[in-house]
Design an enzyme around this catalytic site. Structure first.
Site, PDB file in Angstrom:
ATOM      1  NE  ARG A  68      -3.052   0.246   3.202  1.00 46.41           N
ATOM      2  CZ  ARG A  68      -2.552   0.705   4.357  1.00 46.41           C
ATOM      3  NH1 ARG A  68      -2.150   1.957   4.443  1.00 46.41           N
ATOM      4  NH2 ARG A  68      -2.461  -0.087   5.411  1.00 46.41           N
ATOM      5  CE1 TYR A 121     -16.386   7.802 -17.672  1.00 45.73           C
ATOM      6  CE2 TYR A 121     -15.864   8.163 -15.360  1.00 45.73           C
ATOM      7  CZ  TYR A 121     -16.237   7.322 -16.386  1.00 45.73           C
ATOM      8  OH  TYR A 121     -16.447   6.002 -16.101  1.00 45.73           O
ATOM      9  CG  ASP A 194      -9.588  12.646 -16.909  1.00 45.55           C
ATOM     10  OD1 ASP A 194      -8.892  12.046 -17.755  1.00 45.55           O
ATOM     11  OD2 ASP A 194     -10.544  12.117 -16.302  1.00 45.55           O
ATOM     12  CE  LYS A 219     -12.185   4.123 -19.333  1.00 48.64           C
ATOM     13  NZ  LYS A 219     -12.563   5.478 -18.961  1.00 48.64           N
TER      14      LYS A 219
HETATM   15  C1  LIG Z   1     -13.080   6.062 -17.749  1.00 49.51           C
HETATM   16  C2  LIG Z   1     -12.733   7.422 -17.362  1.00 49.51           C
HETATM   17  C3  LIG Z   1     -12.530   7.760 -16.019  1.00 49.51           C
HETATM   18  C4  LIG Z   1     -12.706   6.762 -14.896  1.00 49.51           C
HETATM   19  O1  LIG Z   1     -11.779   5.745 -15.024  1.00 49.51           O
HETATM   20  P1  LIG Z   1     -11.980   4.268 -14.405  1.00 49.51           P
HETATM   21  O2  LIG Z   1     -10.673   3.618 -14.701  1.00 49.51           O
HETATM   22  O3  LIG Z   1     -13.133   3.665 -15.124  1.00 49.51           O
HETATM   23  O4  LIG Z   1     -12.246   4.444 -12.958  1.00 49.51           O
HETATM   24  C5  LIG Z   1     -12.177   9.060 -15.707  1.00 49.51           C
HETATM   25  N1  LIG Z   1     -12.041   9.987 -16.681  1.00 49.51           N
HETATM   26  C6  LIG Z   1     -12.236   9.699 -17.989  1.00 49.51           C
HETATM   27  C7  LIG Z   1     -12.062  10.771 -18.999  1.00 49.51           C
HETATM   28  C8  LIG Z   1     -12.595   8.411 -18.375  1.00 49.51           C
HETATM   29  O5  LIG Z   1     -12.800   8.132 -19.656  1.00 49.51           O
END
Ligand SMILES: *Cc1c(COP(=O)(O)O)cnc(C)c1O
Length: 427
Positions: A68, A121, A194, A219
């Protein structure tokens, strides 16, 4: 954007494709394993009481205590991602949502205000609205994030962070990161971006002034769609403290990734540039093809000259505009439904950035909890379809979409003549 900054005065800069493979790499001293091994261990044994004390006190960089707090497999991917984003430190966590949480709770406490773009998102918007407000953090949203005066006007004395996405999903209304970073810094406030849909191969927000970058590594960075992950990356001059975020926020809240998942992420990152090139060129060709279909009223892809922010894309996304975008059928919901249910190669599911091409209907999935008015304001109409274009052969993908549009055409008599793109969906 094509080369890395020199790591010291004497070393010539290396290109992105070289860095995605070699950055952060430390040769395994025990057995010489060439790929950073999966250290699947909760804790790490100490040789002496003095060594245990040094490690707990944080006096040594490569001494581990408990996963952790840190783990060699996780640390390898953190070094790689920090280097690729042009940052100085990175914290890998278990999901993108955890990355947004750690980045912002590293900056905010009760009584503080968070100012965010509205185009983000939906999961992040829900996190702010349903959780941050319960912690006493005030949140407000800028409706038109291209309006710089609206950002300026919405900053309060208690504002401690600005937040937005480099390439918002699904409409690609790109954020002018350099301009918003300037506004934030005039007030001494950090900008958190992000950048999940861009990845460091297409855009590096720190170079445009962002302080902190977050990704859902589930992603494009992983790419294989096999595991979840997230990362928070800090720029050299960030108005944010990575040590506090790591020790006090991430280690205490505990969104620790599995070393197996960070190993899988590392395998994905090694081919990032090749995949992003193919994702973007496939998406560009598909967006152009969709725009030529008479049944489709609009295609929201920043790589198209018809997109309102195409100029910003040309300036800041020279390697391609990514692969996630939306398009809207003039006949409304029925056309979108038939289209989505007729594709065979595209998978109907909720994810993006996968090597496989994916398709979904935002109004009935990701944006279903919004009111109809909120959806229309966000440009999500009943006839809107979102795709995440994969890296298959583009001719096969276009053939699949042709099949689906033929199905829409042959069902046309069933679609009422008067139906506009706003035609409500029959649920
Ligand atoms: C999918 C996504 C998230 C969240 O990510 P997870 O791995 O599903 O928790 C946050 N921001 C964007 C732009 C995303 O596409």
């Amino acid at each position: 954007m094509t080369t890395e900054a020199p790591r010291d005065g004497a070393t010539p800069p290396r290109g992105f494709a070289t860095e995605q493979i070699h950055a952060g790499d430390i040769r395994d001293s025990a057995h010489g394993a060439r790929v950073a091994p999966i250290h699947m261990s909760a804790g790490f044994a100490f040789d002496s009481v003095e060594q245990a004390r040094e490690r707990f006190a944080g006096e040594v960089d490569d001494g581990y205590v408990y996963t952790r707090y840190g783990n060699p497999t996780i640390a390898a991917v953190e070094r790689k991602l920090a280097a690729l984003e042009g940052g100085v430190d990175a914290i890998a966590v278990a999901s993108g949502q955890a990355a947004v949480t750690v980045a912002l709770l590293g900056l905010l406490q009760a009584g503080d205000h968070l100012l965010s773009a509205r185009s983000i998102y939906e999961g992040s918007r829900g996190l702010f609205r349903d959780n941050f407000t319960r912690l006493g953090i005030e949140v407000s949203f800028v409706d038109d994030d291209a309006d710089l005066d609206a950002w300026r006007a919405a900053i309060r004395p208690s504002t401690r962070a600005l937040f937005g996405e480099s390439i918002p999903n699904p409409r690609n209304n790109l954020l002018d990161i350099a301009a918003i970073a300037d506004i934030a810094h005039e007030r001494g406030v950090p900008l958190v971006i992000d950048s999940t849909l861009a990845t460091p191969y297409l855009l590096r927000p720190i170079e445009y002034g962002a302080d902190v970058v977050v990704h859902s590594t589930s992603k494009f960075l992983a790419g294989h769609g096999a595991s979840l992950g997230g990362v928070v990356i800090y720029g050299a001059d960030a108005l944010a403290d990575p040590v506090f975020a790591r020790r006090t926020v991430a280690s205490r809240l505990g969104p620790t990734p599995s070393p197996l998942n960070t190993f899988l992420l590392q395998q994905g990152i090694e081919t990032l540039s090749l995949r992003m090139e193919r994702h973007s060129s496939n998406a560009q060709q598909i967006a152009e093809w969709l725009e030529a279909q008479p049944e489709i009223v609009s295609v929201d892809y920043a790589g198209l000259p018809s997109h309102p922010q195409h100029d910003l894309a040309v300036r800041t996304l020279p390697r391609g505009a990514g692969s996630v975008f939306s398009f809207t059928f003039s006949a409304g919901f029925e056309a979108a439904r038939i289209f989505i249910e007729s594709v065979e190669l595209f998978t109907h599911m909720s994810h993006l950035g996968d090597v496989r091409s994916l398709i979904q209907h935002p109004a009935s999935t990701s944006h279903v909890q919004l009111t109809e008015e909120e959806r229309v304001a966000a440009g999500i109409l009943p006839g809107t379809v979102r795709v995440s274009v994969g890296i298959e052969d583009v001719a096969d993908l276009i053939r699949d979409l042709e099949l689906a549009i033929t199905a829409v055409r042959s069902a046309a008599p069933a679609v009422p003549d008067a139906a506009a793109p706003h035609a409500a969906f029959a649920s």
